[in-house]
Design a protein around this motif. Structure first.
Motif, PDB file in Angstrom:
ATOM      1  N   ARG A  56       0.865  -1.192   0.000  1.00 57.87           N
ATOM      2  CA  ARG A  56       0.000   0.000   0.000  1.00 57.87           C
ATOM      3  C   ARG A  56       0.894   1.231   0.000  1.00 57.87           C
ATOM      4  N   PHE A  57       0.617   2.153  -0.911  1.00 65.36           N
ATOM      5  CA  PHE A  57       1.423   3.365  -1.012  1.00 65.36           C
ATOM      6  C   PHE A  57       0.776   4.476  -0.195  1.00 65.36           C
ATOM      7  N   HIS A  58       1.602   5.189   0.565  1.00 57.47           N
ATOM      8  CA  HIS A  58       1.104   6.227   1.464  1.00 57.47           C
ATOM      9  C   HIS A  58       1.524   7.630   1.032  1.00 57.47           C
ATOM     10  N   LYS A  59       2.780   7.782   0.634  1.00 55.09           N
ATOM     11  CA  LYS A  59       3.271   9.119   0.278  1.00 55.09           C
ATOM     12  C   LYS A  59       4.383   8.980  -0.752  1.00 55.09           C
ATOM     13  N   GLU A  60       4.230   9.642  -1.898  1.00 50.52           N
ATOM     14  CA  GLU A  60       5.213   9.514  -2.973  1.00 50.52           C
ATOM     15  C   GLU A  60       6.565  10.073  -2.546  1.00 50.52           C
ATOM     16  N   GLN A  61       7.631   9.499  -3.127  1.00 52.13           N
ATOM     17  CA  GLN A  61       8.999   9.873  -2.784  1.00 52.13           C
ATOM     18  C   GLN A  61       9.749  10.324  -4.032  1.00 52.13           C
TER      19      GLN A  61
ATOM     20  N   SER B 192       3.864   0.527   2.653  1.00 54.68           N
ATOM     21  CA  SER B 192       3.886  -0.597   3.587  1.00 54.68           C
ATOM     22  C   SER B 192       3.615  -1.883   2.838  1.00 54.68           C
ATOM     23  N   PHE B 193       4.116  -2.996   3.392  1.00 53.56           N
ATOM     24  CA  PHE B 193       4.072  -4.292   2.719  1.00 53.56           C
ATOM     25  C   PHE B 193       3.715  -5.403   3.691  1.00 53.56           C
ATOM     26  N   ILE B 194       2.966  -6.376   3.189  1.00 54.23           N
ATOM     27  CA  ILE B 194       2.768  -7.652   3.867  1.00 54.23           C
ATOM     28  C   ILE B 194       3.270  -8.721   2.898  1.00 54.23           C
ATOM     29  N   ILE B 195       4.313  -9.446   3.280  1.00 54.56           N
ATOM     30  CA  ILE B 195       4.984 -10.371   2.365  1.00 54.56           C
ATOM     31  C   ILE B 195       5.001 -11.775   2.965  1.00 54.56           C
ATOM     32  N   THR B 196       4.550 -12.746   2.174  1.00 56.78           N
ATOM     33  CA  THR B 196       4.641 -14.151   2.569  1.00 56.78           C
ATOM     34  C   THR B 196       5.672 -14.851   1.688  1.00 56.78           C
ATOM     35  N   THR B 197       6.622 -15.518   2.345  1.00 62.01           N
ATOM     36  CA  THR B 197       7.706 -16.215   1.658  1.00 62.01           C
ATOM     37  C   THR B 197       7.603 -17.702   1.942  1.00 62.01           C
ATOM     38  N   ASN B 198       7.777 -18.510   0.905  1.00 58.13           N
ATOM     39  CA  ASN B 198       7.731 -19.966   1.069  1.00 58.13           C
ATOM     40  C   ASN B 198       9.055 -20.601   0.669  1.00 58.13           C
ATOM     41  N   LEU B 199       9.329 -21.765   1.257  1.00 61.78           N
ATOM     42  CA  LEU B 199      10.481 -22.566   0.874  1.00 61.78           C
ATOM     43  C   LEU B 199      10.057 -23.451  -0.294  1.00 61.78           C
ATOM     44  N   ILE B 200      10.827 -23.388  -1.398  1.00 58.91           N
ATOM     45  CA  ILE B 200      10.446 -24.049  -2.641  1.00 58.91           C
ATOM     46  C   ILE B 200      11.483 -25.088  -3.040  1.00 58.91           C
ATOM     47  N   ASP B 201      11.006 -26.252  -3.466  1.00 62.28           N
ATOM     48  CA  ASP B 201      11.869 -27.245  -4.104  1.00 62.28           C
ATOM     49  C   ASP B 201      12.117 -26.750  -5.530  1.00 62.28           C
ATOM     50  N   THR B 202      13.350 -26.423  -5.867  1.00 66.82           N
ATOM     51  CA  THR B 202      13.634 -25.783  -7.148  1.00 66.82           C
ATOM     52  C   THR B 202      13.388 -26.695  -8.345  1.00 66.82           C
TER      53      THR B 202
ATOM     54  N   GLU C  59      -3.432  -0.576  11.651  1.00 66.49           N
ATOM     55  CA  GLU C  59      -4.667  -0.343  10.910  1.00 66.49           C
ATOM     56  C   GLU C  59      -4.416   0.411   9.608  1.00 66.49           C
ATOM     57  N   TYR C  60      -3.495   1.383   9.623  1.00 65.56           N
ATOM     58  CA  TYR C  60      -3.267   2.208   8.432  1.00 65.56           C
ATOM     59  C   TYR C  60      -2.606   1.435   7.283  1.00 65.56           C
ATOM     60  N   SER C  61      -2.144   0.232   7.537  1.00 66.58           N
ATOM     61  CA  SER C  61      -1.532  -0.574   6.474  1.00 66.58           C
ATOM     62  C   SER C  61      -2.384  -1.769   6.064  1.00 66.58           C
ATOM     63  N   GLN C  62      -3.565  -1.896   6.651  1.00 66.79           N
ATOM     64  CA  GLN C  62      -4.460  -2.969   6.257  1.00 66.79           C
ATOM     65  C   GLN C  62      -4.989  -2.719   4.842  1.00 66.79           C
ATOM     66  N   PRO C  63      -5.277  -3.775   4.082  1.00 62.06           N
ATOM     67  CA  PRO C  63      -5.829  -3.590   2.735  1.00 62.06           C
ATOM     68  C   PRO C  63      -7.091  -2.736   2.758  1.00 62.06           C
ATOM     69  N   ARG C  64      -7.205  -1.877   1.734  1.00 61.11           N
ATOM     70  CA  ARG C  64      -8.334  -0.959   1.634  1.00 61.11           C
ATOM     71  C   ARG C  64      -9.233  -1.312   0.445  1.00 61.11           C
ATOM     72  N   SER C  65      -8.679  -1.233  -0.760  1.00 63.47           N
ATOM     73  CA  SER C  65      -9.448  -1.534  -1.967  1.00 63.47           C
ATOM     74  C   SER C  65      -9.256  -2.976  -2.430  1.00 63.47           C
TER      75      SER C  65
END
Length: 313
Positions: A61-66, A104-114, A139-145
């Motif tokens: 989710r983007f909050h403020k441009e840089q 802000s980011f919510i990231i899920t990483t998995n272990l993969i058999d290549t 709360e301010y980083s929870q999904p909105r749309s």
């Protein structure tokens, strides 16, 4: 719960500024990805022989441009670690001078058999290692749309029928394709885990300046310069293509309002028909000089109405 840990620092370089005059989406994602792997290292979560750690699900989710010259820090912490479900972390990119949250980011990483690309259970991690990094998503980083439920999967044949047209100049919808190059791949010839397929589809061509990359800049009936600025993105990576593979994306609006649109993109390996990933984008129509949202111009809205897929969102 604990405070977020500083995991990555950087300056925004002029080369990271795109057609909208601010730091391009890919550079937010690359910073969050670096912070994610830094956290995994602190937790002692590593890939063994014939394994890789894959960023399977990324919501941001983007909050403020840089802008160029900004000092950015990525702060993060652990949400959950759960066997085959992977490890999920939360990350904030902050402007270190203003202290404003950029994204802000919510990231899920998995272990993969290549070899098989199947998900493997994560090794157990001692609670005393996990607990200092445990955080909750504010709360301010929870999904909105967007939402984080599993998206509907489709076949290449089905989506080819629904979206038979190529992307028009100035349009984010339709078909687009790109080729996986040797420099995109790891030693086994598979697309590197840290290379987003979207980069392959939208990469700058030889000699092309980054300022030509990004959402197209157009003018409305009042002469205002406008484009669509991303507010939220959710990307899921199922499989990684190999060197020389052609990948093709199919994109359509699935929902829209007066000033915003939600778009879904399906990415396939063209020859095999394997679904590589699904990406959702929520964007607002932005006056680039006033830096504020404006109503979507009538001609763009007409195209959206004619080609939207509301049943596929």
């Amino acid at each position: 719960m604990n405070e977020l840990t500083l995991l990555h620092e950087s300056l925004v370089d002029e080369s990271e500024i795109d057609s909208l005059g601010h730091m391009n989406v890919r550079f937010y994602v690359s910073r969050a990805a670096n912070a994610n792997f830094a956290l995994l290292e602190k937790l002692g979560i590593k890939a063994g022989p014939s394994e890789s750690l894959r960023r399977m699900d990324t919501y941001n989710r983007f909050h403020k441009e840089q802008f160029a010259g900004a000092r950015l820090g990525v702060f993060g912490g652990l949400i959950t670690v759960e066997g085959s479900l992977g490890v999920t972390g939360y990350y904030e990119i902050r402007n270190l001078d203003s202290e404003a949250i950029a994204a802000s980011f919510i990231i899920t990483t998995n272990l993969i058999d290549t070899s098989s690309e199947s998900i493997k259970p994560l090794p157990s991690v001692a609670e005393n290692i996990l607990s200092p990094f445990q955080v909750v998503v504010p709360e301010y980083s929870q999904p909105r749309s967007l939402n984080l439920v599993p998206p509907r999967q489709v076949s290449l044949e089905e989506i080819s029928t629904l979206i038979p047209y190529d992307s028009k100049p100035g349009s984010i919808n339709g078909r687009r394709q790109g080729v996986i190059l040797k420099e995109d791949c790891d030693a086994d010839g598979r697309l590197n885990e840290n290379v987003d397929p979207m980069f392959v589809l939208f990469r700058p061509q030889p000699g092309e300046d980054l300022k030509n990359i990004g959402p197209p800049v157009q003018r409305d009936e009042q002469g205002r310069r406008y484009s669509f600025a991303m507010m939220e993105i959710r990307s899921i990576n199922f499989h990684r293509p190999g060197q020389g593979d052609t990948i093709v994306s199919f994109s359509a609006d699935v929902e829209y309002g007066e000033k915003w649109r939600r778009t879904r993109r399906w990415i396939f390996a063209k020859d095999s028909g394997v679904l590589l990933g699904i990406s959702d984008h929520a964007a607002v129509c932005m006056d680039l000089d006033a830096r504020r949202a404006i109503p979507i111009p009538a001609d763009i809205r007409l195209d959206m109405e004619q080609n939207s897929l509301p049943d596929h969102g």
